[in-house]
Motif scaffolding. Structure first.
Motif, PDB file in Angstrom:
ATOM      1  N   MET A 124      48.446 -41.685 -13.348  1.00 49.30           N
ATOM      2  CA  MET A 124      47.928 -42.839 -14.042  1.00 49.30           C
ATOM      3  C   MET A 124      46.416 -42.727 -14.028  1.00 49.30           C
ATOM      4  SD  MET A 124      48.141 -46.898 -13.223  1.00 49.30           S
ATOM      5  CE  MET A 124      49.889 -46.911 -13.034  1.00 49.30           C
ATOM      6  N   ALA A 125      45.796 -42.973 -15.146  1.00 48.71           N
ATOM      7  CA  ALA A 125      44.346 -42.862 -15.258  1.00 48.71           C
ATOM      8  C   ALA A 125      43.677 -44.103 -14.687  1.00 48.71           C
ATOM      9  CB  ALA A 125      43.953 -42.669 -16.715  1.00 48.71           C
ATOM     10  N   GLU A 126      42.507 -43.885 -14.107  1.00 53.62           N
ATOM     11  CA  GLU A 126      41.739 -44.977 -13.514  1.00 53.62           C
ATOM     12  C   GLU A 126      40.921 -45.660 -14.595  1.00 53.62           C
ATOM     13  OE1 GLU A 126      38.077 -45.341 -10.346  1.00 53.62           O
ATOM     14  OE2 GLU A 126      39.286 -43.537 -10.386  1.00 53.62           O
ATOM     15  N   LYS A 127      40.926 -46.995 -14.597  1.00 48.10           N
ATOM     16  CA  LYS A 127      40.120 -47.734 -15.581  1.00 48.10           C
ATOM     17  C   LYS A 127      38.705 -47.874 -15.057  1.00 48.10           C
ATOM     18  CE  LYS A 127      43.379 -50.058 -18.340  1.00 48.10           C
ATOM     19  NZ  LYS A 127      43.312 -50.778 -19.539  1.00 48.10           N
ATOM     20  N   LEU A 128      37.754 -47.579 -15.930  1.00 47.03           N
ATOM     21  CA  LEU A 128      36.348 -47.726 -15.577  1.00 47.03           C
ATOM     22  C   LEU A 128      35.896 -49.146 -15.856  1.00 47.03           C
ATOM     23  CD1 LEU A 128      35.057 -44.351 -17.061  1.00 47.03           C
ATOM     24  CD2 LEU A 128      35.613 -44.859 -14.688  1.00 47.03           C
TER      25      LEU A 128
ATOM     26  N   ASP B 227      33.821 -50.328 -17.934  1.00 45.60           N
ATOM     27  CA  ASP B 227      33.702 -50.695 -19.349  1.00 45.60           C
ATOM     28  C   ASP B 227      35.043 -50.664 -20.084  1.00 45.60           C
ATOM     29  OD1 ASP B 227      34.084 -48.002 -19.415  1.00 45.60           O
ATOM     30  OD2 ASP B 227      32.276 -47.516 -20.573  1.00 45.60           O
ATOM     31  N   GLY B 228      36.148 -50.461 -19.361  1.00 43.84           N
ATOM     32  CA  GLY B 228      37.471 -50.523 -19.969  1.00 43.84           C
ATOM     33  C   GLY B 228      38.035 -49.173 -20.361  1.00 43.84           C
ATOM     34  N   ARG B 229      37.192 -48.117 -20.358  1.00 41.48           N
ATOM     35  CA  ARG B 229      37.698 -46.785 -20.695  1.00 41.48           C
ATOM     36  C   ARG B 229      38.492 -46.225 -19.521  1.00 41.48           C
ATOM     37  NH1 ARG B 229      33.420 -43.021 -21.209  1.00 41.48           N
ATOM     38  NH2 ARG B 229      32.300 -44.362 -19.784  1.00 41.48           N
ATOM     39  N   LYS B 230      39.345 -45.261 -19.822  1.00 43.14           N
ATOM     40  CA  LYS B 230      40.127 -44.626 -18.769  1.00 43.14           C
ATOM     41  C   LYS B 230      39.357 -43.438 -18.216  1.00 43.14           C
ATOM     42  CE  LYS B 230      44.713 -45.924 -20.297  1.00 43.14           C
ATOM     43  NZ  LYS B 230      46.037 -45.462 -20.658  1.00 43.14           N
ATOM     44  N   GLY B 231      39.367 -43.302 -16.896  1.00 47.75           N
ATOM     45  CA  GLY B 231      38.708 -42.187 -16.233  1.00 47.75           C
ATOM     46  C   GLY B 231      39.664 -41.019 -16.084  1.00 47.75           C
ATOM     47  N   LYS B 232      39.179 -39.932 -15.488  1.00 45.15           N
ATOM     48  CA  LYS B 232      40.013 -38.752 -15.287  1.00 45.15           C
ATOM     49  C   LYS B 232      40.962 -38.976 -14.115  1.00 45.15           C
ATOM     50  CE  LYS B 232      38.406 -34.706 -15.914  1.00 45.15           C
ATOM     51  NZ  LYS B 232      37.672 -33.447 -15.739  1.00 45.15           N
ATOM     52  N   ARG B 233      42.123 -38.396 -14.245  1.00 40.64           N
ATOM     53  CA  ARG B 233      43.124 -38.494 -13.187  1.00 40.64           C
ATOM     54  C   ARG B 233      42.738 -37.538 -12.072  1.00 40.64           C
ATOM     55  NH1 ARG B 233      47.734 -36.273 -11.357  1.00 40.64           N
ATOM     56  NH2 ARG B 233      49.481 -37.646 -10.905  1.00 40.64           N
ATOM     57  N   GLY B 234      42.848 -37.990 -10.828  1.00 38.19           N
ATOM     58  CA  GLY B 234      42.535 -37.151  -9.672  1.00 38.19           C
ATOM     59  C   GLY B 234      43.687 -36.223  -9.344  1.00 38.19           C
TER      60      GLY B 234
ATOM     61  N   GLU C  13      37.338 -33.725  -3.305  1.00 38.62           N
ATOM     62  CA  GLU C  13      36.927 -34.801  -4.207  1.00 38.62           C
ATOM     63  C   GLU C  13      36.872 -36.130  -3.458  1.00 38.62           C
ATOM     64  OE1 GLU C  13      39.879 -36.507  -7.190  1.00 38.62           O
ATOM     65  OE2 GLU C  13      40.918 -34.677  -6.578  1.00 38.62           O
ATOM     66  N   HIS C  14      36.003 -36.999  -3.898  1.00 36.88           N
ATOM     67  CA  HIS C  14      35.829 -38.325  -3.280  1.00 36.88           C
ATOM     68  C   HIS C  14      37.017 -39.207  -3.655  1.00 36.88           C
ATOM     69  CE1 HIS C  14      33.873 -41.926  -1.805  1.00 36.88           C
ATOM     70  NE2 HIS C  14      34.212 -42.514  -2.929  1.00 36.88           N
ATOM     71  N   ARG C  15      37.610 -39.828  -2.656  1.00 35.33           N
ATOM     72  CA  ARG C  15      38.735 -40.744  -2.875  1.00 35.33           C
ATOM     73  C   ARG C  15      38.269 -42.163  -2.601  1.00 35.33           C
ATOM     74  NH1 ARG C  15      43.325 -38.081  -4.996  1.00 35.33           N
ATOM     75  NH2 ARG C  15      43.309 -35.985  -4.127  1.00 35.33           N
ATOM     76  N   PRO C  16      38.249 -43.017  -3.624  1.00 38.96           N
ATOM     77  CA  PRO C  16      37.819 -44.405  -3.401  1.00 38.96           C
ATOM     78  C   PRO C  16      38.887 -45.183  -2.621  1.00 38.96           C
ATOM     79  CG  PRO C  16      38.489 -44.102  -5.679  1.00 38.96           C
ATOM     80  CD  PRO C  16      38.535 -42.744  -5.031  1.00 38.96           C
ATOM     81  N   ALA C  17      38.475 -46.300  -2.053  1.00 37.85           N
ATOM     82  CA  ALA C  17      39.369 -47.133  -1.249  1.00 37.85           C
ATOM     83  C   ALA C  17      40.579 -47.598  -2.060  1.00 37.85           C
ATOM     84  CB  ALA C  17      38.609 -48.334  -0.693  1.00 37.85           C
TER      85      ALA C  17
END
Length: 181
Positions: A1-5, A7-14, A68-72
């Motif tokens: 599932m892509a991460e939402k940024l 501004d509403g755009r989808k980010g890259k999948r980790g 890669e950095h993993r957010p909380a």
């Protein structure tokens, strides 16, 4: 599932979490077990949990196990998935044990699930219910044995008639209702 940024755009999948990364997360979460598994939902507890997830994220990323950095947020989702899969795993083990009648179980216990179960405690096990079908089948001898004392023998012309009292009749009906429903 892509991460939402923002501004509403989808980010890259980790990349997917590997087993060593999952085990590392369980080790780190174990340090914060009292905060993470607290069932309270008030503002103070929620704030503590958010702070704990940030610390967990810092600890996880500081270990260097993941390039890669993993957010909380991602770690929290992973932890929820691990808990859900652990409960599912224990449920499947229980079901297979009942299918085999308590014999050997073809399913093997997952070591990662065992680590997670150690943290989440007895939430992976169902609550005891003395009135469910499994409890009645396990204690069938006790239940039928306890019904035997409820009958009185009345002698009439050398014939024995078994006649329950009113209270005993209600228990007898309840017993058969539980068995056949």
């Amino acid at each position: 599932m892509a991460e939402k940024l923002a501004d509403g755009r989808k980010g890259k999948r980790g990349t997917n979490f590997t087993n060593p990364k999952k085990q590392m997360l369980t080790v780190i979460v174990k340090k914060y077990k009292n905060i993470m598994e607290n069932k309270r939902t008030d503002a103070a507890t929620t704030k503590q949990k958010a702070q704990a997830w940030e610390k967990i994220s810092q600890d996880f990323n500081a270990n260097g196990i993941s390039p890669e950095h993993r957010p909380a947020v991602k770690l929290k989702v992973l932890w929820g998935n691990l808990k859900r899969n652990t409960r599912k795993n224990f449920s499947n083990l229980r079901q297979e044990t009942f299918k085999t009648g308590g014999g050997s179980n073809p399913l093997k216990e997952d070591p990662l699930a065992m680590q997670v179960e150690e943290i989440i405690g007895n939430t992976a096990e169902p609550m005891e219910n003395a009135y469910d079908e499994a409890a009645l089948s396990e204690n069938n001898d006790e239940v039928t044995g306890s019904l035997e004392w409820m009958y009185e023998e009345i002698q009439i012309d050398e014939d024995f008639i078994v006649q329950p009292t009113v209270e005993e009749s209600e228990l007898y009906v309840l017993y058969f209702f539980l068995i056949f429903c």
